[in-house]
Structure formats: structure tokens, C-alpha cells
Design a protein around this motif. Structure first.
Motif, PDB file in Angstrom:
ATOM      1  N   ARG A  23       0.833  -1.395   0.100  1.00 42.47           N
ATOM      2  CA  ARG A  23       0.104   0.022  -0.154  1.00 42.47           C
ATOM      3  C   ARG A  23       0.891   1.251  -0.057  1.00 42.47           C
ATOM      4  NH1 ARG A  23      -3.088  -3.349   3.520  1.00 42.47           N
ATOM      5  NH2 ARG A  23      -2.059  -2.665   5.126  1.00 42.47           N
ATOM      6  N   LEU A  26       2.073   2.036  -3.593  1.00 42.01           N
ATOM      7  CA  LEU A  26       0.809   2.905  -4.183  1.00 42.01           C
ATOM      8  C   LEU A  26       0.820   4.296  -3.828  1.00 42.01           C
ATOM      9  CD1 LEU A  26      -2.007   0.248  -4.006  1.00 42.01           C
ATOM     10  CD2 LEU A  26      -0.853   1.059  -6.151  1.00 42.01           C
ATOM     11  N   SER A  53       7.175  -7.358  -2.765  1.00 42.75           N
ATOM     12  CA  SER A  53       6.508  -7.667  -3.854  1.00 42.75           C
ATOM     13  C   SER A  53       7.419  -8.537  -4.821  1.00 42.75           C
ATOM     14  CB  SER A  53       6.253  -6.497  -5.102  1.00 42.75           C
ATOM     15  OG  SER A  53       6.030  -6.688  -6.087  1.00 42.75           O
ATOM     16  N   ILE A  58       2.102  -7.383 -11.593  1.00 45.91           N
ATOM     17  CA  ILE A  58       0.859  -7.095 -11.001  1.00 45.91           C
ATOM     18  C   ILE A  58       0.957  -5.697 -10.437  1.00 45.91           C
ATOM     19  CG2 ILE A  58      -0.599  -7.709  -9.018  1.00 45.91           C
ATOM     20  CD1 ILE A  58       0.120 -10.661  -9.502  1.00 45.91           C
ATOM     21  N   MET A  59       2.066  -5.208  -9.987  1.00 44.25           N
ATOM     22  CA  MET A  59       2.267  -3.962  -9.123  1.00 44.25           C
ATOM     23  C   MET A  59       2.231  -2.826 -10.450  1.00 44.25           C
ATOM     24  SD  MET A  59       2.201  -4.180  -5.930  1.00 44.25           S
ATOM     25  CE  MET A  59       2.670  -2.353  -5.323  1.00 44.25           C
ATOM     26  N   GLN A  62      -1.290  -2.139 -10.803  1.00 43.21           N
ATOM     27  CA  GLN A  62      -1.935  -1.379  -9.990  1.00 43.21           C
ATOM     28  C   GLN A  62      -1.586  -0.054  -9.739  1.00 43.21           C
ATOM     29  OE1 GLN A  62      -4.557  -2.555  -7.610  1.00 43.21           O
ATOM     30  NE2 GLN A  62      -4.394  -4.021  -9.200  1.00 43.21           N
ATOM     31  N   ALA A  65      -2.646   1.970 -12.799  1.00 40.22           N
ATOM     32  CA  ALA A  65      -4.059   2.497 -12.775  1.00 40.22           C
ATOM     33  C   ALA A  65      -4.370   3.636 -11.768  1.00 40.22           C
ATOM     34  CB  ALA A  65      -4.933   1.189 -12.251  1.00 40.22           C
ATOM     35  N   ALA A  66      -3.303   3.799 -10.750  1.00 42.84           N
ATOM     36  CA  ALA A  66      -3.473   4.751  -9.616  1.00 42.84           C
ATOM     37  C   ALA A  66      -2.995   6.108  -9.931  1.00 42.84           C
ATOM     38  CB  ALA A  66      -2.795   4.034  -8.243  1.00 42.84           C
TER      39      ALA A  66
END
Length: 339
Positions: A23, A26, A53, A58-59, A62, A65-66
Motif C-alpha cells: 500500500r 501505491l 513484492s 501485478i504491481m 496497480q 491505474a492509480a
């Protein structure tokens, strides 16, 4: 002026959890997206208590997208752990979802110890030895539809069709990947933050050997550096204690979350340990914005780096975000003066 980027290992801090570290990645990506950083890369490591990670693909999705502006990529995918077709498929999916914002950085090392590497590849047909070149060639053939007639892979369609692979960067900590990236016409990233190899030779050799190709019209060299920035040199040195203790322990084979500043300040360093830390300070850049603007600027100029990719292992997330903000501010000021 050389661009600034971020290399994130999703560090796990003492007293925190791997889930929180993900988190935090991100949150940091959103933070630097507004600071003018060019890229945000995620590393692949396995079975390390200090790194959350093991799955950068995958990260990457994510974080893309953020965020809105950053290029996001792998720094890198350890190709020896993955079937080239799977790498091609996953990064084409990412490119389809976030066109023009994805990078594919590839490394040779397994990113872990020998037993874990064996577990990662247990169901694959054994290739024997260092098969990085074979896997890289296979990845290139998937992208170019280059398998010869009669080859069983010639009939396999890589999906999603019509989507190109993102730009490819070869990662290295010596001259091997520098030479290979130059001859293939790919991007190159040198890991100065942990390499015992002097960065100048590989970085300059890469440019000298570069040949334009379908993978790149011109060279693009990234220098990954460990840096800690604070309001003053003294405060930056204090924050660096955690990173230095973590590195000292790792070099002794002790793998644990990044120690807190309080743990690092209380640690009873021996003279031999202090000497060992001092020997590694050429791989850790510490100081105020003015200090780092000078030292990192000189390093970028000497190595002809197109980008400095900064990894910062401060366990306190507020201080970590502030480190990136101060460095970006210093870089912006330097750009204005250069203009």
C-alpha cells in the motif's frame, strides 16, 4: 537536465507488514506522479523479509491505474524465472490497458537464493546453465513472429493481438548487459545502488556500442542510485542510519525488515562494522537538496545518464516521501538555472 525516476522495492519496515509495504508503494507512486518524476519501476525479489513484492507485473498494473502521467515498468522481470511467452502476454495486456506508459525491464539474476529459484522453475523443462540469452531471443521471436516455418511455436498467437511489447530495457550491474543492450539496440539500466562495478565503464560502453534497431532508434541509459535527501546534510545522514544497518546485515547474510531509525541509532557498531559501512558509501548518496543536486548531477554528467532512477529505503514513509519531494525540487531548480 537528466530526468528523475523512481525504483521501488516495496520495502518492509520493522514493525510493519508486507501488506502495508504494498500500500505504501501505491501511495508513493501517487506522490511522485505529481512531482514530475518520469518513471516508476518495481523490482522482483523472492523470499526476502525486507521486500514485499515478488510480482512486478501485478504491481505495474496497480500503479499505472492509480497514477496519471508516470511511465510504469518492471525493474525488472527476472527472465530466468518466467516463460518468455508469459512475459510477452502479460506485458502486452499492460500495454493494451495503459498504452504508451509501460516499460519492460529484464534482468538475468533470479532475484533470490538458489533453493527458491529452483522452486520457482520446478515445473519448467530444464535448460541448464545461464539461459538468459535463449529466453531473451525467444521473447524477441514472439514479438517479431520470427519462429521459422515448421517450428511448433510458429502456430501460437500471442494475445492480445495487435498490441506491441513495451520498450525493453536490459538491467545490469556489470558490463555484460550494457554490451548486450547496446548491440541489440535496447534500453539499458545500471544498478549502481548495489553494484561493486564502477558505473562509468558500462554506461559509456552502452552508448558506444549502441546500434539502432526495431527496439530503439537511439540509446537510453538509466542509472539506478540509492539516495536519501533531507533538509540538511546532518538530518540526511541521520536518516541514512537505517539503510546502512540494513545493508550491513544483508552483507552478513542476515535478512530482515528495514530497521527503524531508533533501532539503527541504538545499534552498538564495532569499528570493523563502521569501516565496512564507510567502504560502501560510494553506493549511497546522502545530503541536503543542494548537496545531492551537485553530487548526483556530476554523476549523471560523467556517466551520460538519460535518467537517474532513485531508490530510497527510509522506513518512515513521511520522511521517504519528503526525500523524493526535496530531490525533485532541487532538480527543478537546477533545470531552471541550466536554462
Amino acid at each position: 537536465m537528466t530526468q528523475l525516476s523512481v525504483l521501488d522495492l516495496s520495502f518492509v519496515s520493522s514493525g510493519s507488514t508486507p501488506a502495508q509495504a504494498l500500500r505504501d508503494s501505491l501511495d508513493l507512486a501517487r506522490h511522485v506522479d505529481g512531482l514530475g518524476y518520469a518513471r516508476y519501476w518495481l523490482a522482483e525479489h523472492h523470499a526476502l523479509p525486507s521486500v514485499a513484492s515478488p510480482a512486478p507485473d501485478i504491481m505495474v498494473g496497480q500503479i499505472a491505474a492509480a497514477t496519471r502521467r508516470l511511465r510504469v515498468g518492471s525493474g525488472g522481470i527476472m527472465l530466468s524465472n518466467h516463460a518468455p511467452l508469459m512475459v510477452a502476454e502479460r506485458f502486452k495486456v499492460l500495454e493494451a490497458l495503459f498504452p504508451g506508459r509501460i516499460d519492460l525491464g529484464l534482468g538475468r539474476a533470479p532475484g533470490t537464493d538458489g533453493i527458491t529459484a529452483q522452486a520457482l522453475r520446478r515445473r519448467e523443462a530444464p535448460r541448464g546453465g545461464d539461459d538468459f540469452l535463449d529466453r531473451l531471443q525467444e521473447l524477441m521471436l514472439w514479438e517479431t513472429d520470427g519462429f521459422p516455418e515448421g517450428h511448433p511455436f510458429n502456430a501460437v498467437a500471442v494475445m492480445p493481438a495487435g498490441v506491441p511489447l513495451p520498450p525493453i530495457f536490459l538491467l545490469g550491474s556489470s558490463d555484460y548487459s550494457a554490451n548486450l543492450a547496446g548491440r541489440l539496440g535496447m534500453g539499458f539500466a545500471f544498478a549502481q545502488h548495489f553494484s561493486a562495478f564502477d558505473a562509468h565503464g558500462p554506461m559509456l560502453d552502452y552508448r558506444r556500442l549502441f546500434r539502432p534497431s526495431r527496439w530503439g532508434e537511439g540509446p537510453h541509459a538509466i542509472l539506478a542510485v540509492a539516495a536519501i535527501c533531507a533538509g540538511t546534510d546532518g538530518e540526511a545522514e541521520r536518516l541514512a542510519l537505517s539503510t546502512q544497518l540494513a545493508t550491513l546485515r544483508r552483507e552478513r547474510g542476515e535478512y530482515a525488515p528495514i530497521p527503524t531509525l531508533a533501532e539503527a541509532e541504538a545499534y552498538p557498531y564495532s569499528e570493523a562494522e563502521r569501516a565496512r559501512i564507510a567502504r560502501g558509501r560510494d553506493r549511497l548518496h546522502v545530503g541536503s537538496p543542494e548537496t545531492l543536486r551537485a553530487t548526483l548531477g556530476a554523476l549523471a554528467e560523467a556517466t551520460r545518464a538519460d535518467e537517474l532512477m532513485v531508490v530510497c529505503a527510509i522506513p518512515d514513509q513521511g520522511a521517504r516521501r519528503r526525500s523524493y519531494a526535496l530531490l525533485a525540487q532541487a532538480w527543478s531548480m537546477a533545470s531552471v538555472r541550466a536554462a
